[in-house]
Design a protein around this motif. Structure first.
Motif, PDB file in Angstrom:
ATOM      1  N   VAL A  63       0.843  -1.199   0.000  1.00 27.54           N
ATOM      2  CA  VAL A  63       0.000   0.000   0.000  1.00 27.54           C
ATOM      3  C   VAL A  63       0.876   1.246   0.000  1.00 27.54           C
ATOM      4  N   GLY A  64       1.944   1.214   0.794  1.00 26.41           N
ATOM      5  CA  GLY A  64       2.875   2.338   0.824  1.00 26.41           C
ATOM      6  C   GLY A  64       3.535   2.565  -0.520  1.00 26.41           C
ATOM      7  N   GLY A  65       3.879   1.465  -1.196  1.00 27.22           N
ATOM      8  CA  GLY A  65       4.450   1.582  -2.529  1.00 27.22           C
ATOM      9  C   GLY A  65       3.482   2.249  -3.497  1.00 27.22           C
ATOM     10  N   GLN A  66       2.213   1.895  -3.389  1.00 23.67           N
ATOM     11  CA  GLN A  66       1.211   2.511  -4.254  1.00 23.67           C
ATOM     12  C   GLN A  66       1.026   3.996  -3.912  1.00 23.67           C
ATOM     13  N   ALA A  67       1.093   4.323  -2.625  1.00 18.84           N
ATOM     14  CA  ALA A  67       0.984   5.731  -2.221  1.00 18.84           C
ATOM     15  C   ALA A  67       2.172   6.534  -2.764  1.00 18.84           C
ATOM     16  N   LEU A  68       3.364   5.920  -2.736  1.00 18.00           N
ATOM     17  CA  LEU A  68       4.533   6.601  -3.280  1.00 18.00           C
ATOM     18  C   LEU A  68       4.421   6.777  -4.792  1.00 18.00           C
ATOM     19  N   ARG A  69       3.796   5.828  -5.456  1.00 18.80           N
ATOM     20  CA  ARG A  69       3.564   5.992  -6.903  1.00 18.80           C
ATOM     21  C   ARG A  69       2.624   7.174  -7.164  1.00 18.80           C
ATOM     22  N   PHE A  70       1.640   7.336  -6.300  1.00 16.56           N
ATOM     23  CA  PHE A  70       0.713   8.458  -6.430  1.00 16.56           C
ATOM     24  C   PHE A  70       1.449   9.792  -6.255  1.00 16.56           C
ATOM     25  N   LEU A  71       2.416   9.823  -5.331  1.00 13.46           N
ATOM     26  CA  LEU A  71       3.158  11.051  -5.047  1.00 13.46           C
ATOM     27  C   LEU A  71       4.358  11.263  -5.968  1.00 13.46           C
ATOM     28  N   GLU A  72       4.583  10.342  -6.887  1.00 15.96           N
ATOM     29  CA  GLU A  72       5.762  10.396  -7.752  1.00 15.96           C
ATOM     30  C   GLU A  72       5.943  11.725  -8.493  1.00 15.96           C
ATOM     31  N   PRO A  73       4.915  12.302  -9.098  1.00 16.66           N
ATOM     32  CA  PRO A  73       5.137  13.561  -9.824  1.00 16.66           C
ATOM     33  C   PRO A  73       5.681  14.685  -8.940  1.00 16.66           C
ATOM     34  N   VAL A  74       5.267  14.707  -7.697  1.00 12.57           N
ATOM     35  CA  VAL A  74       5.726  15.752  -6.788  1.00 12.57           C
ATOM     36  C   VAL A  74       7.119  15.447  -6.262  1.00 12.57           C
ATOM     37  N   LEU A  75       7.330  14.212  -5.814  1.00 13.47           N
ATOM     38  CA  LEU A  75       8.591  13.867  -5.168  1.00 13.47           C
ATOM     39  C   LEU A  75       9.759  13.750  -6.139  1.00 13.47           C
ATOM     40  N   THR A  76       9.500  13.382  -7.397  1.00 11.39           N
ATOM     41  CA  THR A  76      10.612  13.305  -8.348  1.00 11.39           C
ATOM     42  C   THR A  76      11.083  14.687  -8.796  1.00 11.39           C
ATOM     43  N   ALA A  77      10.347  15.715  -8.427  1.00 14.32           N
ATOM     44  CA  ALA A  77      10.814  17.072  -8.711  1.00 14.32           C
ATOM     45  C   ALA A  77      12.004  17.433  -7.824  1.00 14.32           C
ATOM     46  N   VAL A  78      12.111  16.785  -6.659  1.00 16.89           N
ATOM     47  CA  VAL A  78      13.200  17.085  -5.730  1.00 16.89           C
ATOM     48  C   VAL A  78      14.127  15.886  -5.494  1.00 16.89           C
ATOM     49  N   ALA A  79      13.817  14.746  -6.091  1.00 16.69           N
ATOM     50  CA  ALA A  79      14.637  13.549  -5.904  1.00 16.69           C
ATOM     51  C   ALA A  79      15.003  12.963  -7.263  1.00 16.69           C
ATOM     52  N   ASP A  80      16.006  12.102  -7.271  1.00 16.22           N
ATOM     53  CA  ASP A  80      16.416  11.398  -8.479  1.00 16.22           C
ATOM     54  C   ASP A  80      15.268  10.497  -8.934  1.00 16.22           C
ATOM     55  N   ALA A  81      14.722  10.752 -10.111  1.00 22.40           N
ATOM     56  CA  ALA A  81      13.526  10.047 -10.586  1.00 22.40           C
ATOM     57  C   ALA A  81      13.769   8.550 -10.768  1.00 22.40           C
ATOM     58  N   ASP A  82      14.917   8.166 -11.339  1.00 20.15           N
ATOM     59  CA  ASP A  82      15.187   6.741 -11.554  1.00 20.15           C
ATOM     60  C   ASP A  82      15.368   6.006 -10.230  1.00 20.15           C
ATOM     61  N   GLY A  83      16.112   6.617  -9.313  1.00 22.56           N
ATOM     62  CA  GLY A  83      16.299   6.008  -7.992  1.00 22.56           C
ATOM     63  C   GLY A  83      14.991   5.900  -7.242  1.00 22.56           C
ATOM     64  N   TYR A  84      14.167   6.915  -7.356  1.00 23.21           N
ATOM     65  CA  TYR A  84      12.863   6.922  -6.691  1.00 23.21           C
ATOM     66  C   TYR A  84      11.995   5.774  -7.206  1.00 23.21           C
ATOM     67  N   ARG A  85      11.939   5.620  -8.515  1.00 20.61           N
ATOM     68  CA  ARG A  85      11.124   4.547  -9.105  1.00 20.61           C
ATOM     69  C   ARG A  85      11.656   3.172  -8.712  1.00 20.61           C
ATOM     70  N   THR A  86      12.968   3.043  -8.631  1.00 20.26           N
ATOM     71  CA  THR A  86      13.565   1.768  -8.223  1.00 20.26           C
ATOM     72  C   THR A  86      13.187   1.427  -6.788  1.00 20.26           C
ATOM     73  N   VAL A  87      13.272   2.401  -5.902  1.00 20.05           N
ATOM     74  CA  VAL A  87      12.926   2.174  -4.492  1.00 20.05           C
ATOM     75  C   VAL A  87      11.445   1.842  -4.348  1.00 20.05           C
ATOM     76  N   VAL A  88      10.587   2.540  -5.060  1.00 19.78           N
ATOM     77  CA  VAL A  88       9.149   2.279  -4.981  1.00 19.78           C
ATOM     78  C   VAL A  88       8.834   0.866  -5.463  1.00 19.78           C
ATOM     79  N   ALA A  89       9.404   0.469  -6.586  1.00 20.09           N
ATOM     80  CA  ALA A  89       9.172  -0.886  -7.107  1.00 20.09           C
ATOM     81  C   ALA A  89       9.691  -1.937  -6.130  1.00 20.09           C
ATOM     82  N   MET A  90      10.830  -1.650  -5.495  1.00 22.99           N
ATOM     83  CA  MET A  90      11.395  -2.582  -4.528  1.00 22.99           C
ATOM     84  C   MET A  90      10.494  -2.724  -3.308  1.00 22.99           C
TER      85      MET A  90
END
Length: 110
Positions: A63-90
């Motif tokens: 559920v947390g992973g899905q919530a992070l996917r929802f917040l992806e557009p906002v959080l990837t503005a300040v974080a490394d997008a590829d690393g963020y997606r890798t962590v969320v998928a993990m």
């Protein structure tokens, strides 16, 4: 006839809520991201807080992973997008949070 239906229903229910119990094996990229995250948490002296937080949210990993996917557009503005997606998928994979907790608790990371 009725007992046959009941047996089929019971068999279906047994597998309806099954969870994959395979051990978590991170990829090289995931392991590198986890090591960097663990080093930063240890450097800031937040190991205990991180372990308690992760142990608390373990049942909500997917559920947390899905919530992070929802917040992806906002959080990837300040974080490394590829690393963020890798962590969320993990985090959506079973056993990932337990693996991170294990890495945090190792004496060599503190």
């Amino acid at each position: 006839m009725r007992s046959t239906r009941l047996r089929r229903f019971a068999a279906a229910c047994r597998h309806a809520f099954s969870v994959d119990r395979a051990p978590f094996e991170p990829t090289e990229r995931e392991a590198a991201l986890i090591d960097g995250l663990v080093a930063e948490v240890a450097r800031r002296g937040l190991t205990t807080a991180a372990v308690v937080t992760l142990e608390t949210v373990t049942p909500l990993g997917r559920v947390g992973g899905q919530a992070l996917r929802f917040l992806e557009p906002v959080l990837t503005a300040v974080a490394d997008a590829d690393g963020y997606r890798t962590v969320v998928a993990m985090l959506e994979r079973p056993g990932a949070i337990a693996y991170v907790v294990d890495r945090l608790e190792r004496p060599s990371t503190v």
